[in-house]
Scaffold this motif. Sequence first.
Motif, PDB file in Angstrom:
ATOM      1  N   GLN A 100       0.817  -1.217   0.000  1.00 28.77           N
ATOM      2  CA  GLN A 100       0.000   0.000   0.000  1.00 28.77           C
ATOM      3  C   GLN A 100       0.850   1.265   0.000  1.00 28.77           C
ATOM      4  OE1 GLN A 100      -3.848  -0.714   2.601  1.00 28.77           O
ATOM      5  NE2 GLN A 100      -2.182  -1.974   3.428  1.00 28.77           N
ATOM      6  N   PHE A 101       2.110   1.147   0.421  1.00 25.21           N
ATOM      7  CA  PHE A 101       2.990   2.320   0.433  1.00 25.21           C
ATOM      8  C   PHE A 101       3.353   2.794  -0.980  1.00 25.21           C
ATOM      9  CE2 PHE A 101       4.272   0.448   4.691  1.00 25.21           C
ATOM     10  CZ  PHE A 101       3.516   1.352   5.421  1.00 25.21           C
ATOM     11  N   LEU A 102       3.061   1.983  -1.996  1.00 20.10           N
ATOM     12  CA  LEU A 102       3.231   2.453  -3.368  1.00 20.10           C
ATOM     13  C   LEU A 102       2.335   3.660  -3.628  1.00 20.10           C
ATOM     14  CD1 LEU A 102       3.359  -0.938  -5.314  1.00 20.10           C
ATOM     15  CD2 LEU A 102       5.227   0.721  -5.089  1.00 20.10           C
ATOM     16  N   ILE A 103       1.206   3.712  -2.947  1.00 21.11           N
ATOM     17  CA  ILE A 103       0.296   4.860  -3.078  1.00 21.11           C
ATOM     18  C   ILE A 103       0.976   6.108  -2.543  1.00 21.11           C
ATOM     19  CG2 ILE A 103      -1.943   5.809  -2.394  1.00 21.11           C
ATOM     20  CD1 ILE A 103      -2.849   2.825  -2.025  1.00 21.11           C
ATOM     21  N   ASN A 104       1.617   5.992  -1.381  1.00 26.05           N
ATOM     22  CA  ASN A 104       2.304   7.141  -0.779  1.00 26.05           C
ATOM     23  C   ASN A 104       3.429   7.669  -1.660  1.00 26.05           C
ATOM     24  OD1 ASN A 104       1.663   5.049   1.682  1.00 26.05           O
ATOM     25  ND2 ASN A 104       1.092   7.141   2.174  1.00 26.05           N
ATOM     26  N   ASP A 105       4.068   6.757  -2.392  1.00 26.94           N
ATOM     27  CA  ASP A 105       5.212   7.137  -3.205  1.00 26.94           C
ATOM     28  C   ASP A 105       4.834   7.476  -4.641  1.00 26.94           C
ATOM     29  OD1 ASP A 105       6.875   6.773  -1.023  1.00 26.94           O
ATOM     30  OD2 ASP A 105       7.238   4.665  -1.478  1.00 26.94           O
ATOM     31  N   GLY A 106       3.529   7.590  -4.913  1.00 31.11           N
ATOM     32  CA  GLY A 106       3.079   7.971  -6.246  1.00 31.11           C
ATOM     33  C   GLY A 106       3.405   6.942  -7.307  1.00 31.11           C
ATOM     34  N   GLU A 204       3.942   7.860  12.197  1.00 33.81           N
ATOM     35  CA  GLU A 204       4.196   7.935  10.758  1.00 33.81           C
ATOM     36  C   GLU A 204       3.301   6.959   9.999  1.00 33.81           C
ATOM     37  OE1 GLU A 204       6.251   9.108   7.129  1.00 33.81           O
ATOM     38  OE2 GLU A 204       5.616  10.015   9.014  1.00 33.81           O
ATOM     39  N   LEU A 205       3.101   5.770  10.544  1.00 37.32           N
ATOM     40  CA  LEU A 205       2.225   4.797   9.897  1.00 37.32           C
ATOM     41  C   LEU A 205       0.800   5.338   9.776  1.00 37.32           C
ATOM     42  CD1 LEU A 205       3.431   1.511  11.632  1.00 37.32           C
ATOM     43  CD2 LEU A 205       3.566   1.994   9.184  1.00 37.32           C
ATOM     44  N   LEU A 206       0.307   5.950  10.836  1.00 37.53           N
ATOM     45  CA  LEU A 206      -1.044   6.492  10.797  1.00 37.53           C
ATOM     46  C   LEU A 206      -1.139   7.646   9.811  1.00 37.53           C
ATOM     47  CD1 LEU A 206      -1.946   6.343  14.595  1.00 37.53           C
ATOM     48  CD2 LEU A 206      -2.867   4.906  12.751  1.00 37.53           C
ATOM     49  N   ARG A 207      -0.092   8.454   9.738  1.00 35.26           N
ATOM     50  CA  ARG A 207      -0.081   9.552   8.765  1.00 35.26           C
ATOM     51  C   ARG A 207      -0.089   9.015   7.336  1.00 35.26           C
ATOM     52  NH1 ARG A 207       3.022  12.362   5.408  1.00 35.26           N
ATOM     53  NH2 ARG A 207       4.812  10.985   5.715  1.00 35.26           N
ATOM     54  N   LEU A 208       0.747   8.018   7.079  1.00 41.88           N
ATOM     55  CA  LEU A 208       0.834   7.439   5.738  1.00 41.88           C
ATOM     56  C   LEU A 208      -0.485   6.783   5.340  1.00 41.88           C
ATOM     57  CD1 LEU A 208       4.399   5.854   6.003  1.00 41.88           C
ATOM     58  CD2 LEU A 208       3.745   7.778   4.541  1.00 41.88           C
ATOM     59  N   SER A 209      -1.121   6.104   6.275  1.00 43.18           N
ATOM     60  CA  SER A 209      -2.348   5.383   5.940  1.00 43.18           C
ATOM     61  C   SER A 209      -3.459   6.336   5.510  1.00 43.18           C
ATOM     62  CB  SER A 209      -2.803   4.516   7.114  1.00 43.18           C
ATOM     63  OG  SER A 209      -3.209   5.311   8.213  1.00 43.18           O
ATOM     64  N   GLN A 210      -3.466   7.539   6.026  1.00 44.99           N
ATOM     65  CA  GLN A 210      -4.499   8.495   5.623  1.00 44.99           C
ATOM     66  C   GLN A 210      -4.358   8.902   4.159  1.00 44.99           C
ATOM     67  OE1 GLN A 210      -7.278   9.255   7.424  1.00 44.99           O
ATOM     68  NE2 GLN A 210      -6.370   7.591   8.628  1.00 44.99           N
ATOM     69  N   GLN A 211      -3.180   8.765   3.607  1.00 44.45           N
ATOM     70  CA  GLN A 211      -2.953   9.106   2.200  1.00 44.45           C
ATOM     71  C   GLN A 211      -3.489   8.033   1.256  1.00 44.45           C
ATOM     72  OE1 GLN A 211       1.252   9.936   1.775  1.00 44.45           O
ATOM     73  NE2 GLN A 211       1.198  11.637   3.221  1.00 44.45           N
ATOM     74  N   TRP A 212      -3.797   6.856   1.788  1.00 41.92           N
ATOM     75  CA  TRP A 212      -4.283   5.787   0.914  1.00 41.92           C
ATOM     76  C   TRP A 212      -5.642   6.109   0.305  1.00 41.92           C
ATOM     77  CZ3 TRP A 212      -3.088   1.409   4.989  1.00 41.92           C
ATOM     78  CH2 TRP A 212      -1.689   1.301   5.118  1.00 41.92           C
TER      79      TRP A 212
END
Length: 277
Positions: A100-106, A204-212
């Motif tokens: 799912q972190f691929l979403i954060n990294d565009g 940081e995990l919670l911040r990143l997850s909101q970008q999903w």
Amino acid sequence: MPFVELEAGPLAYEDTGGDGPVIVLCHGVPMDHRVWRKVVPLLPGMRIIAPTLPLGGHRLPMRSGADLSQRGVAGILGDFLDALDLDDVTLVLNDWGGGQFLINDGRSDRIGGLVLVACEAFDNFPPGPAKIMNIAGRIPGGFWLLLRLMGLRVFRQMKRGYGGMSVVGLPDELIIDWFRPAMADRRIRRDFIAFATGNPSRAELLRLSQQWRSFTKPVLIVWAAEDRLMPAVHGPRLEALYPDSRLEVIEDAATLVAEDRPELLAELIADFAQRER
């Protein structure tokens, strides 16, 4: 098994070939493509690709200095999709949720749809019982001791560990084989430790997850009713987070749904890959 050379190192994968919808199946720690061995034969007409990610069960070590943090491994997955020039992929994550972190990294352009099968999410990286790997990796000699303990059947089959990841039970010889590379090769052990200690902070995990929520393509969320590792509330939370999503809860299954309910999971994946997009 074929492999592709990436910037981080070589990545082995299975590929059924074919002209059908492309489904990329990802595994957990320290597993490999065999976690999907019951599901793949149930997806005829699809092109199934199952990489063995550098999560400790891999047999080809990464290059020294490769980024094997959670986001680093997501980047390796993205590089893998690029290297094989895959588009409109149905990306299936189970246990490990770092894709799912691929979403954060565009880097989600190659993904046509996500299937999240009882996987890490929000601040559950890693799940509770797996936190021992993070602790052991930070203590000199601690990780080696942990690997030695996995040599004891009573330890590796604990219900709060690998023994609880499947209702029907994981074959003991398969668990042994997943841990064998890290026991036998210090370079694999180095990679395993790098991943085990590479988690972002909870904040940081919670911040990143909101970008999903920026991922607007279809998402199928498959949660397991008997799961000991992935909180039951995370299924509905993911459904509320992703704009175009639906949740399926599977009874009589734990984290490794492909082990417990392969026919039902294959049916859900096939239907999603063929009709949802």
